[in-house]
Design a protein around this motif. Structure first.
Motif, short mmCIF file in Angstrom:
data_model
loop_
_atom_site.label_atom_id
_atom_site.label_comp_id
_atom_site.label_asym_id
_atom_site.label_seq_id
_atom_site.Cartn_x
_atom_site.Cartn_y
_atom_site.Cartn_z
N SER A 250 0.69 -1.26 -0.10
CA SER A 250 -0.04 0.03 0.15
C SER A 250 0.76 1.14 0.01
N MET A 251 0.42 2.17 -0.65
CA MET A 251 1.08 3.70 -0.60
C MET A 251 1.10 4.15 0.90
N ARG A 252 0.18 3.96 1.61
CA ARG A 252 0.31 4.30 2.96
C ARG A 252 1.58 3.83 3.87
N ARG A 253 1.77 2.36 3.44
CA ARG A 253 3.04 1.78 4.20
C ARG A 253 4.24 2.48 3.45
N VAL A 254 4.28 2.53 2.11
CA VAL A 254 5.59 3.28 1.64
C VAL A 254 5.78 4.85 2.35
N ALA A 255 4.49 5.55 2.30
CA ALA A 255 4.55 6.84 2.91
C ALA A 255 5.24 6.82 4.27
N MET A 256 4.54 5.83 5.18
CA MET A 256 5.12 5.71 6.54
C MET A 256 6.64 5.37 6.63
N ASP A 257 7.23 4.49 5.65
CA ASP A 257 8.67 4.05 5.63
C ASP A 257 9.30 5.22 5.43
N TRP A 258 8.92 6.07 4.34
CA TRP A 258 9.62 7.18 3.76
C TRP A 258 9.62 8.17 5.13
N ASN A 259 8.51 8.60 5.76
CA ASN A 259 8.64 9.56 7.04
C ASN A 259 9.66 9.00 7.95
N SER A 332 -12.70 13.01 5.28
CA SER A 332 -13.71 13.96 5.69
C SER A 332 -13.00 15.09 6.31
N GLY A 333 -13.68 16.09 6.66
CA GLY A 333 -13.46 17.53 7.24
C GLY A 333 -13.26 17.29 8.57
N VAL A 334 -13.03 16.05 9.45
CA VAL A 334 -12.95 15.77 10.79
C VAL A 334 -11.61 15.01 10.95
N ASP A 335 -10.95 15.23 12.12
CA ASP A 335 -9.78 14.69 12.38
C ASP A 335 -10.32 13.28 12.72
N ALA A 336 -9.31 12.43 12.20
CA ALA A 336 -9.46 10.78 12.27
C ALA A 336 -8.08 10.27 12.91
N PRO A 337 -7.87 10.06 13.96
CA PRO A 337 -6.61 9.63 14.54
C PRO A 337 -6.23 8.11 13.98
N LEU A 338 -7.15 7.49 13.68
CA LEU A 338 -7.03 6.13 13.21
C LEU A 338 -7.47 6.08 11.66
N ARG A 339 -7.12 6.98 10.93
CA ARG A 339 -7.52 6.98 9.61
C ARG A 339 -6.63 5.78 8.69
N GLY A 340 -7.36 4.98 8.15
CA GLY A 340 -6.67 3.89 7.47
C GLY A 340 -6.33 2.57 7.91
N LEU A 341 -6.41 2.67 9.50
CA LEU A 341 -6.18 1.53 10.29
C LEU A 341 -7.25 0.56 10.61
N ARG A 499 1.63 10.99 14.70
CA ARG A 499 1.02 9.83 15.66
C ARG A 499 0.52 8.94 14.83
N LEU A 500 -0.09 9.16 13.46
CA LEU A 500 -0.67 8.17 12.80
C LEU A 500 0.44 7.17 12.34
N THR A 501 1.64 7.86 11.99
CA THR A 501 3.14 7.02 11.62
C THR A 501 3.42 6.17 12.88
N MET A 502 3.49 6.57 14.02
CA MET A 502 3.74 5.80 15.32
C MET A 502 2.65 4.72 15.43
N LEU A 503 1.62 4.92 15.21
CA LEU A 503 0.52 3.82 15.41
C LEU A 503 0.69 2.85 14.23
N GLY A 504 0.88 3.33 12.92
CA GLY A 504 0.99 2.43 11.87
C GLY A 504 2.25 1.44 11.81
N GLU A 505 3.31 2.08 12.66
CA GLU A 505 4.39 1.26 12.85
C GLU A 505 4.27 -0.17 13.44
N LEU A 506 3.47 -0.10 14.40
CA LEU A 506 3.11 -1.33 14.99
C LEU A 506 1.80 -2.12 14.72
N VAL A 507 0.86 -1.27 14.23
CA VAL A 507 -0.59 -1.94 13.99
C VAL A 507 -0.83 -1.87 12.39
#
Length: 542
Positions: A250-259, A332-341, A499-507
């Protein structure tokens, strides 16, 4: 002939005046009051669109208009009554702070007149002209143009003002058309756009245009390593991205790795899946020429190339088809701390946050988007707190972190099997309830059969939930210190993207199982149940 006059009450006359489009409202005059021209209070407005030799400089406008104010015998304070918009267009789509502030002070009644170099320095569109002139006439303010002394907001001079506004707008449209045609002409000869996309760079080449001596810029793969990219080149990163996406990542995984690696984007911000998706679909990566978002074609309608492609034509086409076929994460226009997870326990689709604050929830996007999922919803604040708590507890415990990163394939398979079985049981429960509502259990023995079937299904579901509790993360213990900050302090100090990157590193993802069937009193909200969350951890090295 007798004329009957009907006398209206005061309230009726007021009602008619208030609803009329023609009659002046209370306190207003039928006639427009002429502005004060004896020692008028004046404001000076200057504007420079672009720093070109053909334009009148800001300094020249200010000096000349200050002298014009003296000729008008006006009252003028250069510290307060001077308004300047430098390097801003008046084409009607650009916000001009000085012009806006000037009109606000006109409405407040501070001025009797506005002094400009020429009308095109003030307004360039008919729409803005009507708005500005209407406000000035409403508040008895005159317009003084240094180059066009015949223009006026009052009397016959208004005809010339309307003509000047129309001419300014036509000239603006002509300039816009000429610029667009020039860019399209250069693109047909392979000229690079204003900004080279990531992975490509501009190179100077001799002009291929007959009669043009100045060189043009074309694109080439950017193979120069960058320290901000971990001593890798932008072209190498784009090729690596394409290979990983084609391999199924997934591109989300690649983006997290690059970040996580500290790679900086051209704007210096974090990478996101949206940015990477847009980047991969750019035809310039395949060597095609682009004009106004469209691929340039030859006389036969075939796309033309002018620079060496960064990605092969078939590779780029496969990427476009793959990216276009992937469902986008709901935004959406709201904050989603678990977006994509979060994943729906019924259909496996992504879940989107629906509202802000304590009343927010995550809902299956396939259900809300008109899909065939039966729907799944869970309260957002408690879910976000639970998963964040689980991740922080793992990060704070080195032993637990090592166990999570090592992974247990057998446990993962068991967890997947339990999820699938739970989904099957909940679907069966829905079917039983539907059958009971349709009257299939209305026979004398129906109530007993309905209770037995539903009881058996609920018992099986309870056993699965009890077995799943053994794999759930523990509550957070005492947190270890990391670089002088606890894990919680470091997490709280991070940006939402970090924060989303930190969560995605483990989840890898968290599955939201459908809620067990229970009767909820009318108007009451269903109780949040942590047993509905099943976390699938990432495995491998950090």
């Amino acid at each position: 002939m007798t004329t009957t006059t009907t006398r209206l009450t005061i309230s009726e006359r007021r009602r008619r005046r208030a609803s009329s489009l023609l009659l002046p409202k209370a306190g207003a005059s039928v006639f427009i009051r002429e502005p004060n021209r004896a020692r008028p209070r004046l404001a000076v407005y200057v504007r420079l669109s672009l720093a070109q030799l053909a334009s009148v400089s800001i300094a020249r406008q200010r000096q000349t208009l200050t002298g014009y104010v003296v000729d008008l015998d006006g009252v003028y304070d250069p510290e307060v009554d001077y308004f300047e918009d430098d390097d801003l267009s008046a084409k009607g789509t650009v916000y001009r702070p000085a012009a806006e502030e000037l009109l606000r002070r006109v409405i407040a009644g501070h001025y009797d007149g506005v002094v400009v170099w020429e009308f095109a320095r003030f307004m360039c569109t008919v729409r803005e002209t009507h708005i500005a002139c209407g406000l000035m006439r409403e508040h008895s303010v005159e317009l003084y143009s240094f180059e066009e002394r015949h223009l006026t907001l009052y009397g016959p001079g208004r005809i010339a003002l309307e003509f000047a506004a129309d001419q300014a707008e036509k000239e603006l449209l002509k300039i816009s058309a000429r610029v667009a045609a020039a860019k399209a002409f250069l693109a047909q000869h392979g000229a690079a756009p204003a900004h080279a996309p990531f992975g490509l760079r501009k190179v100077v080449v001799p002009s291929p245009i007959a009669g043009r001596e100045a060189p043009i810029h074309r694109l080439a793969p950017d193979e120069r390593p960058r320290e901000t990219l971990g001593d890798r080149s932008p072209a190498d990163l784009v090729r690596d991205l394409a290979a990983r996406v084609l391999a199924g990542e997934s591109m989300r995984r690649v983006a997290m790795d690059w970040n996580a690696a500290g790679y900086l984007s051209p704007t210096g911000s974090d990478w996101s899946s949206t940015t990477l998706s847009r980047m991969l679909r750019n035809p310039l990566l395949a060597g095609y020429a682009v004009s106004r978002g469209e691929v340039v074609t030859d006389a036969d309608g075939q796309p033309v190339r002018f620079h060496k492609p960064l990605l092969a034509d078939d590779t780029w086409a496969d990427l476009c088809a793959l990216v276009a076929g992937r469902p986008a994460h709901p935004r959406s226009g709201v904050d989603a701390p678990l977006r994509g997870l979060l994943r729906c326990g019924r259909c496996g689709g992504a879940m989107a946050r629906t509202a802000r604050g304590s009343r927010g929830s995550y809902r299956c996007a396939r259900r809300s988007g008109g899909g065939n999922c039966a729907g799944n919803t869970i309260t957002a604040p408690q879910t976000e707190a639970y998963i964040t708590e689980a991740v922080l507890s793992v990060l704070a415990d080195p032993v637990r972190l090592a166990q999570v990163r090592a992974g247990d394939p057998g446990a993962a398979e068991d967890r997947t099997r339990r999820e699938q079985e739970a989904r099957r049981l909940r679907t069966a429960l829905e079917r039983v309830d539907t059958a009971q509502a349709l009257g299939e259990y209305d026979d004398p023995d129906g109530a007993r059969r309905f209770a037995k079937v539903k009881g058996d299904l609920l018992a099986q579901l309870e056993r699965l939930v009890a077995a799943d509790r053994l794999t759930r993360p523990r509550r957070r213990p005492a947190l270890a210190k990391v670089e002088g900050l606890s894990v919680v302090e470091a997490f709280d100090a991070a940006t939402p993207a970090q924060r989303l990157t930190m969560l995605g590193e483990l989840v890898e993802h968290a599955t939201v199982l459908p809620a067990a069937h229970r009767v909820t009193p009318a108007g009451a909200r269903a109780k949040w149940d942590p047993d509905r969350l099943v976390i699938t951890w990432q495995t491998g090295e950090l």
